[in-house]
Design a protein around this motif. Sequence first.
Motif, PDB file in Angstrom:
ATOM      1  N   ASN A   1      17.216  53.837  25.728  1.00 15.76           N
ATOM      2  CA  ASN A   1      18.052  53.498  26.815  1.00 15.76           C
ATOM      3  C   ASN A   1      19.142  54.673  27.321  1.00 15.76           C
TER       4      ASN A   1
ATOM      5  N   TRP B   1      15.674  49.785  30.368  1.00 20.44           N
ATOM      6  CA  TRP B   1      14.508  49.384  29.372  1.00 20.44           C
ATOM      7  C   TRP B   1      14.428  50.322  28.504  1.00 20.44           C
TER       8      TRP B   1
ATOM      9  N   GLN C   1      14.072  49.603  22.500  1.00 24.18           N
ATOM     10  CA  GLN C   1      14.611  48.357  22.600  1.00 24.18           C
ATOM     11  C   GLN C   1      13.564  47.351  22.570  1.00 24.18           C
TER      12      GLN C   1
END
Length: 220
Positions: free
Chosen positions: A76, A86, A90
């Motif tokens: 990110n 996004w 993640q």
Amino acid sequence: ENFIKLLSDLRVALDDLEQETGKEYTVSIAVPASTWYVTKIDVVKVASLVDTMKLMSYDYYGSWSAQTGHHANLYNNPKDPDWGGWSTDQAVRTYLDAGVPAEKLILGVAFYGRAWEGVQENGVNGLFQKYTASVYNDGLAWPDLQAFLAEGSGFTRYWDDVAKAPYLYNGDIFITYTDPEAIQNIGEYVKEKGLGGVMTWEYGHDAQAELLEVLANSVQ
């Protein structure tokens, strides 16, 4: 619930078929790089029924987005105006935290790029900026991208060291894509996290296997 039942029935049927044929059969599924999936699907049960879960870790940005951005960044970037955006990391952590074994996850790598025009520079070389239209909506394959990377193309390559992602900009058109440097970072990440391996979307975008060779070497 029906999806779990489908996978369970399929696994039982293939196990029975193995007894008949002496061959080994595997089951894999593609899963989205997003948070909603683990809230709707029992991913731990899924992992117990399939051999691999192929994470579609790309298309974070595209023609549907409000501004330009990375479509397959590893991490990110807090400067992303969409709640920090996004990232592949993640997505991986979402599945691992939900209880999916690392070795069941296969990380997807994009062999293509996406682009927008009418992008203002705004001191950031067009990154996270509004645009007038998306272009090359069928995607840019690696040979296409090399033309933009060539000397005299008018484009400059930039590297987001926070997101670990490259991009191209010529003062008007912004291109997000994946290159050997990004792939090397992805390969090292796969090894660090103990993931089951990598897959690509798609081989046809790199028919000479230039990116594929880098990817193969990165996970050795």
